[in-house]
Scaffold this active site. Structure first.
Site, mmCIF file in Angstrom:
data_model
loop_
_atom_site.group_PDB
_atom_site.id
_atom_site.type_symbol
_atom_site.label_atom_id
_atom_site.label_comp_id
_atom_site.label_asym_id
_atom_site.label_seq_id
_atom_site.Cartn_x
_atom_site.Cartn_y
_atom_site.Cartn_z
ATOM 1 N N GLY A 298 -44.273 15.512 -31.478
ATOM 2 C CA GLY A 298 -45.032 14.974 -32.609
ATOM 3 C C GLY A 298 -44.243 13.885 -33.309
ATOM 4 O O GLY A 298 -44.192 12.737 -32.874
ATOM 5 N N GLY A 299 -43.560 14.247 -34.401
ATOM 6 C CA GLY A 299 -42.861 13.280 -35.254
ATOM 7 C C GLY A 299 -41.970 12.307 -34.483
ATOM 8 O O GLY A 299 -41.999 11.096 -34.747
ATOM 9 N N GLU B 8 -46.322 25.944 -28.220
ATOM 10 C CA GLU B 8 -45.742 25.427 -29.456
ATOM 11 C C GLU B 8 -45.719 26.552 -30.496
ATOM 12 O O GLU B 8 -46.757 26.857 -31.106
ATOM 13 C CB GLU B 8 -46.587 24.288 -30.017
ATOM 14 C CG GLU B 8 -46.697 23.097 -29.102
ATOM 15 C CD GLU B 8 -47.172 21.872 -29.873
ATOM 16 O OE1 GLU B 8 -46.380 20.950 -30.023
ATOM 17 O OE2 GLU B 8 -48.316 21.863 -30.338
ATOM 18 N N SER C 131 -40.775 20.396 -32.954
ATOM 19 C CA SER C 131 -39.521 19.761 -33.387
ATOM 20 C C SER C 131 -38.628 19.319 -32.230
ATOM 21 O O SER C 131 -37.393 19.364 -32.336
ATOM 22 C CB SER C 131 -38.761 20.680 -34.349
ATOM 23 O OG SER C 131 -39.523 20.889 -35.526
ATOM 24 N N HIS D 149 -54.774 22.664 -30.442
ATOM 25 C CA HIS D 149 -53.520 22.470 -31.179
ATOM 26 C C HIS D 149 -53.530 23.390 -32.405
ATOM 27 O O HIS D 149 -54.589 23.615 -33.006
ATOM 28 C CB HIS D 149 -53.379 21.001 -31.597
ATOM 29 C CG HIS D 149 -52.022 20.718 -32.165
ATOM 30 N ND1 HIS D 149 -51.679 21.036 -33.450
ATOM 31 C CD2 HIS D 149 -50.899 20.181 -31.593
ATOM 32 C CE1 HIS D 149 -50.410 20.698 -33.665
ATOM 33 N NE2 HIS D 149 -49.918 20.176 -32.550
ATOM 34 N N ASN E 22 -47.769 13.104 -29.341
ATOM 35 C CA ASN E 22 -48.950 13.436 -30.147
ATOM 36 C C ASN E 22 -48.789 12.742 -31.499
ATOM 37 O O ASN E 22 -48.006 13.180 -32.335
ATOM 38 C CB ASN E 22 -49.021 14.968 -30.304
ATOM 39 C CG ASN E 22 -50.113 15.404 -31.262
ATOM 40 O OD1 ASN E 22 -50.996 14.627 -31.608
ATOM 41 N ND2 ASN E 22 -50.056 16.659 -31.691
ATOM 42 N N TRP E 23 -49.518 11.654 -31.671
ATOM 43 C CA TRP E 23 -49.336 10.852 -32.896
ATOM 44 C C TRP E 23 -49.980 11.498 -34.121
ATOM 45 O O TRP E 23 -49.791 11.031 -35.232
ATOM 46 C CB TRP E 23 -49.917 9.449 -32.694
ATOM 47 C CG TRP E 23 -49.140 8.594 -31.753
ATOM 48 C CD1 TRP E 23 -48.008 8.938 -31.051
ATOM 49 C CD2 TRP E 23 -49.411 7.220 -31.422
ATOM 50 N NE1 TRP E 23 -47.569 7.865 -30.295
ATOM 51 C CE2 TRP E 23 -48.410 6.811 -30.502
ATOM 52 C CE3 TRP E 23 -50.396 6.316 -31.795
ATOM 53 C CZ2 TRP E 23 -48.382 5.514 -29.975
ATOM 54 C CZ3 TRP E 23 -50.371 5.033 -31.269
ATOM 55 C CH2 TRP E 23 -49.363 4.639 -30.367
ATOM 56 N N LYS E 24 -50.791 12.508 -33.914
ATOM 57 C CA LYS E 24 -51.513 13.153 -35.028
ATOM 58 C C LYS E 24 -52.266 12.085 -35.840
ATOM 59 O O LYS E 24 -52.700 11.092 -35.267
ATOM 60 C CB LYS E 24 -50.552 13.987 -35.880
ATOM 61 C CG LYS E 24 -49.715 14.946 -35.011
ATOM 62 C CD LYS E 24 -49.024 16.007 -35.775
ATOM 63 C CE LYS E 24 -48.252 16.894 -34.804
ATOM 64 N NZ LYS E 24 -47.679 18.065 -35.412
ATOM 65 N N GLU F 157 -52.795 22.973 -35.363
ATOM 66 C CA GLU F 157 -53.381 22.383 -36.579
ATOM 67 C C GLU F 157 -54.910 22.436 -36.521
ATOM 68 O O GLU F 157 -55.577 22.592 -37.546
ATOM 69 C CB GLU F 157 -52.852 20.948 -36.764
ATOM 70 C CG GLU F 157 -51.389 20.977 -37.224
ATOM 71 C CD GLU F 157 -50.531 19.803 -36.783
ATOM 72 O OE1 GLU F 157 -51.081 18.763 -36.385
ATOM 73 O OE2 GLU F 157 -49.289 19.949 -36.821
ATOM 74 N N GLY G 242 -43.097 20.552 -36.765
ATOM 75 C CA GLY G 242 -42.867 19.716 -37.946
ATOM 76 C C GLY G 242 -41.886 20.307 -38.939
ATOM 77 O O GLY G 242 -41.783 19.840 -40.068
HETATM 78 P P1 PGA Z 1 -43.437 18.039 -34.003
HETATM 79 O O1 PGA Z 1 -44.961 18.278 -33.582
HETATM 80 O O2 PGA Z 1 -42.708 17.502 -32.800
HETATM 81 O O3 PGA Z 1 -43.498 17.044 -35.132
HETATM 82 O O4 PGA Z 1 -42.883 19.361 -34.425
HETATM 83 C C1 PGA Z 1 -45.301 18.765 -32.309
HETATM 84 C C2 PGA Z 1 -46.788 18.983 -32.213
HETATM 85 O O5 PGA Z 1 -47.381 19.485 -33.165
HETATM 86 O O6 PGA Z 1 -47.424 18.666 -31.198
#
Ligand code: PGA
Length: 248
Positions: A229-230, A164, A208, A96, A10-12, A98, A170
């Site tokens: 994500g990251g 999640e 994470s 998600h 997930n590149w956000k 966010e 994050g």
């Molecule tokens: P993260 O993000 O791996 O940076 O914690 C995961 C996500 O929000 O999908």
């Protein structure tokens, strides 16, 4: 595809043409274990670029969201399931944390998004998770059950979920293996009771996930993949996560 472990990047709100091209071309060249389905969710404007670069590979491109409006029309700034499918998306993240927290997306909005995705034959990846406050108050399962109650209004047999914990996204904090197994088995039982015993469910863990912890997480019972994500923005760490499935 359904039997494989999904590693979903997930590149956000990240990337640019050159960065994406380099990362996607590296992924195209790397050898992906046969037991892994790699999936990439870039920002909307790059879905087409990703689906073109990935077109002769098993890697799927998808979207981080879609509109709750079913049909194209006068909805400035919105991007429909129809448009993302036309750009080559095969799946769409829905709900998600966010989106839930910054855009107040509730179950009734998310239900429409899932229906729109299904209408276009996109695979919805429905994201669920509790906040730290919920967990500290012992309400984590109640919250997850409320989020899953959306499936009362859907009759589907194939579903991808992503658990999640919001406090792990994050932050560098991952849930413990006990917390992950406990929640994933709860989710499995809950969803089977809603959709019926023959439902085909995959539940990814996210929050994470990185090259150092992926092997332990991906070997757990009820964990069918990872939402990353990251660590999906760096080829080396994403490749190590992909390869950690081979070691299980
Ligand atoms: P993260 O993000 O791996 O940076 O914690 C995961 C996500 O929000 O999908």
């Amino acid at each position: 595809m359904w039997q494989k472990k999904w590693i979903l990047g997930n590149w956000k709100m990240n990337g640019n043409n050159e960065f994406n091209r380099n990362l996607l071309n590296s992924l195209v060249k790397c050898s992906i274990p046969s037991e892994v389905q790699v999936v990439i969710a870039p920002p909307f404007p790059y879905i087409m670029q990703a689906s073109e670069i990935l077109s002769d590979t098993s890697i799927m491109a998808g979207s981080q969201d879609c509109s709750s409006f079913a049909k194209n029309g006068a909805y400035t700034g919105e991007v429909s399931a129809e448009i993302i499918a036309d750009c080559g998306a095969k799946f769409v993240l829905i709900g998600h944390s966010e989106r839930r927290s910054y855009f107040n997306e509730t179950n009734s909005i998310l239900l429409k998004k899932i229906q729109n995705a299904l209408e276009l034959n996109l695979i919805p990846v429905f994201c669920i998770g509790e906040t730290l406050e919920d967990r500290e108050n012992g309400r984590e399962k109640q919250i997850i059950a409320e989020q899953l109650s959306i499936f009362n209004d859907l009759s589907i047999k194939n579903i991808v979920l992503a658990y999640e914990p919001v406090w792990a996204i994050g932050t560098g904090k991952t849930a413990t293996v006990e917390q992950i197994v406990d929640m994933h088995s709860f989710i499995s039982n809950n969803i089977l009771s809603l959709l019926g015993k023959n439902a085909n469910i995959r539940t990814l863990y996210g929050g994470s996930v990185n090259a150092a912890n992926a092997e332990d997480i991906l070997s757990l019972d009820f964990v069918d993949g990872a939402l990353v994500g990251g660590a999906s923005l760096k080829f080396d760490s994403f490749e190590q996560i992909i390869n950690s499935v081979r070691k299980n």
